[in-house]
Design a protein around this motif. Structure first.
Motif, mmCIF file in Angstrom:
data_model
loop_
_atom_site.group_PDB
_atom_site.id
_atom_site.type_symbol
_atom_site.label_atom_id
_atom_site.label_comp_id
_atom_site.label_asym_id
_atom_site.label_seq_id
_atom_site.Cartn_x
_atom_site.Cartn_y
_atom_site.Cartn_z
ATOM 1 N N PRO A 1 0.805 -1.224 0.000
ATOM 2 C CA PRO A 1 0.000 0.000 0.000
ATOM 3 C C PRO A 1 0.837 1.273 0.000
ATOM 4 C CG PRO A 1 0.099 -0.887 2.210
ATOM 5 C CD PRO A 1 0.807 -1.885 1.320
ATOM 6 N N GLY A 2 2.119 1.166 0.360
ATOM 7 C CA GLY A 2 2.912 2.376 0.526
ATOM 8 C C GLY A 2 2.336 3.213 1.645
ATOM 9 N N HIS A 3 2.240 4.536 1.410
ATOM 10 C CA HIS A 3 1.700 5.431 2.437
ATOM 11 C C HIS A 3 0.488 6.212 1.946
ATOM 12 C CE1 HIS A 3 5.016 4.592 5.136
ATOM 13 N NE2 HIS A 3 5.855 4.792 4.132
ATOM 14 N N PHE B 1 -2.004 1.353 7.761
ATOM 15 C CA PHE B 1 -1.227 2.514 8.175
ATOM 16 C C PHE B 1 -1.023 2.605 9.680
ATOM 17 C CE2 PHE B 1 -3.562 4.327 4.317
ATOM 18 C CZ PHE B 1 -2.527 4.002 3.438
ATOM 19 N N SER B 2 -0.987 1.496 10.366
ATOM 20 C CA SER B 2 -0.902 1.532 11.829
ATOM 21 C C SER B 2 0.473 1.964 12.328
ATOM 22 C CB SER B 2 -1.237 0.156 12.408
ATOM 23 O OG SER B 2 -0.306 -0.818 11.967
ATOM 24 N N GLU B 3 1.506 1.838 11.493
ATOM 25 C CA GLU B 3 2.862 2.122 11.974
ATOM 26 C C GLU B 3 3.320 3.543 11.689
ATOM 27 O OE1 GLU B 3 5.565 -0.800 10.525
ATOM 28 O OE2 GLU B 3 4.536 -2.472 11.497
ATOM 29 N N ALA B 4 3.018 4.050 10.483
ATOM 30 C CA ALA B 4 3.577 5.363 10.123
ATOM 31 C C ALA B 4 2.558 6.318 9.526
ATOM 32 C CB ALA B 4 4.729 5.167 9.132
ATOM 33 N N GLY B 5 1.264 6.036 9.710
ATOM 34 C CA GLY B 5 0.256 6.917 9.159
ATOM 35 C C GLY B 5 0.138 6.768 7.654
ATOM 36 N N GLY B 6 -0.811 7.492 7.060
ATOM 37 C CA GLY B 6 -1.008 7.398 5.621
ATOM 38 C C GLY B 6 -2.147 8.282 5.171
ATOM 39 N N THR B 7 -2.361 8.302 3.854
ATOM 40 C CA THR B 7 -3.374 9.160 3.253
ATOM 41 C C THR B 7 -4.355 8.332 2.439
ATOM 42 O OG1 THR B 7 -1.825 11.014 3.092
ATOM 43 C CG2 THR B 7 -3.783 11.106 1.692
ATOM 44 N N PHE B 8 -5.650 8.615 2.640
ATOM 45 C CA PHE B 8 -6.697 8.046 1.801
ATOM 46 C C PHE B 8 -7.110 9.109 0.789
ATOM 47 C CE2 PHE B 8 -7.456 5.438 5.675
ATOM 48 C CZ PHE B 8 -7.336 4.172 5.091
ATOM 49 N N ASP C 1 -15.246 8.198 18.291
ATOM 50 C CA ASP C 1 -14.085 7.376 18.635
ATOM 51 C C ASP C 1 -13.308 6.986 17.374
ATOM 52 O OD1 ASP C 1 -14.806 7.535 21.276
ATOM 53 O OD2 ASP C 1 -15.707 5.531 21.367
ATOM 54 N N ALA C 2 -14.038 6.681 16.290
ATOM 55 C CA ALA C 2 -13.381 6.286 15.043
ATOM 56 C C ALA C 2 -12.568 7.440 14.474
ATOM 57 C CB ALA C 2 -14.416 5.810 14.028
ATOM 58 N N ILE C 3 -13.137 8.643 14.462
ATOM 59 C CA ILE C 3 -12.417 9.802 13.934
ATOM 60 C C ILE C 3 -11.196 10.104 14.811
ATOM 61 C CG2 ILE C 3 -12.560 12.215 13.259
ATOM 62 C CD1 ILE C 3 -14.313 10.246 11.630
ATOM 63 N N ALA C 4 -11.364 9.977 16.138
ATOM 64 C CA ALA C 4 -10.235 10.217 17.044
ATOM 65 C C ALA C 4 -9.116 9.216 16.789
ATOM 66 C CB ALA C 4 -10.710 10.139 18.497
ATOM 67 N N GLU C 5 -9.488 7.957 16.549
ATOM 68 C CA GLU C 5 -8.453 6.939 16.291
ATOM 69 C C GLU C 5 -7.763 7.188 14.955
ATOM 70 O OE1 GLU C 5 -7.842 2.094 15.996
ATOM 71 O OE2 GLU C 5 -9.770 2.901 16.658
ATOM 72 N N LEU C 6 -8.521 7.617 13.947
ATOM 73 C CA LEU C 6 -7.900 7.965 12.661
ATOM 74 C C LEU C 6 -6.852 9.055 12.856
ATOM 75 C CD1 LEU C 6 -11.067 7.989 10.348
ATOM 76 C CD2 LEU C 6 -9.148 6.388 10.205
ATOM 77 N N SER C 7 -7.185 10.030 13.682
ATOM 78 C CA SER C 7 -6.234 11.113 13.966
ATOM 79 C C SER C 7 -4.991 10.585 14.676
ATOM 80 C CB SER C 7 -6.920 12.188 14.813
ATOM 81 O OG SER C 7 -6.020 13.225 15.145
ATOM 82 N N GLU C 8 -5.202 9.710 15.652
ATOM 83 C CA GLU C 8 -4.071 9.140 16.401
ATOM 84 C C GLU C 8 -3.165 8.289 15.503
ATOM 85 O OE1 GLU C 8 -5.880 6.971 19.531
ATOM 86 O OE2 GLU C 8 -6.615 8.752 20.600
ATOM 87 N N LEU C 9 -3.760 7.664 14.498
ATOM 88 C CA LEU C 9 -2.983 6.842 13.577
ATOM 89 C C LEU C 9 -2.230 7.678 12.537
ATOM 90 C CD1 LEU C 9 -5.540 3.951 12.918
ATOM 91 C CD2 LEU C 9 -3.342 3.755 14.103
#
Length: 362
Positions: free
Chosen positions: A189-191, A267-274, A298-306
């Protein structure tokens, strides 16, 4: 050894959904040791029963696609019931048919038989001579042929079947794992990824990808999920048809339908872009796509944290072309988004319209 007994004595176990050819079920069920080969069966004759089983109303109840969807649902049912550590010998069969009835049929008498295993999708077309056989004779012939095709598809004999497949696809272990419940992906997937169904891939998708590459200054991969929140699971014929539209290194496959699930997987390790359209980011924001407002937050908050970002392209909705600036998003999600102006990208065609055009011209 009879054909039925050969199936019973094999390591294969499965589920059969038969809207036609249901004598195959009774043939198996009345044979000693039937439970070695048949886990469960269902006969969805009524349209409502078929729609309930599939989870949607098919465009045609007797078609190649409907038979394949039945076969996939049957395999999923088999897996859920058996929960075996080695699932290689599970199968699902789907049969759809338009046979002789109490009133004349306008179309041809015909049937489709589909087989789904953890590594293969096969579908056959069986024509009948209209008016030649009684209903019972058609049912008997279809049941006998379905058993022959099932045995052939499971490689239980070397006999050449009476009919060649009209569709067939097999996959390796890496792709096969996508049918499991465990989160899985195939490809790099890359980033940054551009998720979609790509049925079909069109110029708008390609332009989005090119613009995203330049904006992000990195590779962007197409992301295709075998599961979708609103649609049936893809089988291996679907996957092969859609991935042949891409270069071999330009896509990633996943089995995660929701964006929070995709983000955890990719993207759990280094984030990423959709890379998404304005209609998609609106769905991610809307509470109705979650079980509760708190789950949405909670989902939006987790997306931000990731470390997730969204690059949002405009999309035509009705008579309007709506960009990120036209949307009323929650501030928490809006903070994760960057928009592409209509002056940089506008595409009014959609895959849905292209499919409709293709049906109208076929």
């Amino acid at each position: 050894m009879t054909a039925i007994q050969g199936l019973i004595d094999s390591p294969w176990q499965g589920v059969i959904y038969a809207a036609g050819g249901s004598l195959l079920i009774s043939d198996l069920a009345t044979s000693p040791g039937a439970s070695n080969a048949l886990i469960a069966a269902h006969v969805p004759y009524h349209d409502r029963a078929m729609s309930d089983l599939l989870g949607y109303e098919p465009r045609s109840y007797c078609s190649e696609l409907t038979a394949r969807r039945l076969a996939m649902r049957a395999l999923i049912h088999a897996r859920q019931m058996m929960q075996a550590p080695d699932e290689r010998c599970l199968y699902g069969v789907g049969i759809t048919a338009a046979l002789r009835s109490d009133r004349p049929k306008r179309g041809e008498h015909r049937a489709y038989v589909a087989l789904q295993t953890p590594h293969k999708t096969v579908v056959w077309y069986i024509p009948f001579e209209k008016g030649e056989l009684s209903r019972l004779q058609e049912e008997r012939k279809l049941a006998d042929l379905a058993l022959q095709l099932l045995r052939n598809g499971l490689e239980l004999d070397d006999d050449i079947p009476d009919f060649e497949p009209v569709g067939i696809a097999s996959v390796n272990d890496s792709v096969a794992q996508l049918l499991h419940e465990t989160p899985a992906s195939h490809g790099d997937p890359g980033h940054a990824v551009l998720p979609g169904a790509f049925n079909p891939l069109h110029d708008g998708h390609r332009r989005m990808l090119d613009i995203a590459k330049k904006r992000l200054n990195q590779r962007v991969a197409f992301e295709l999920s075998v599961r979708n929140v609103d649609k049936p699971e893809l089988d291996f014929i679907d996957i092969n048809e859609r991935t042949t539209q891409f270069d071999s290194d330009a896509y990633v496959l996943t089995n995660q339908p929701k964006f929070i699930e995709k983000a955890r997987l990719l993207f759990s390790e280094a984030g990423g872009t959709f890379v998404v359209g304005s209609d998609t980011i609106s769905r991610i924001d809307h509470v109705r796509y979650y079980e509760s407002p708190q789950q949405r937050n909670d989902a939006i908050a987790e997306l931000s944290e990731l470390g997730i970002r969204f690059l949002v392209f405009g999309r035509r909705e009705g008579d309007e072309f709506r960009t990120l600036d036209d949307l009323k998003l929650g501030s928490d999600l809006r903070d994760l988004c960057d928009g592409v102006a209509a002056s940089e990208f506008r595409c009014d065609i959609s895959s849905t319209e292209l499919r409709a055009q293709r049906r109208n011209t076929s």
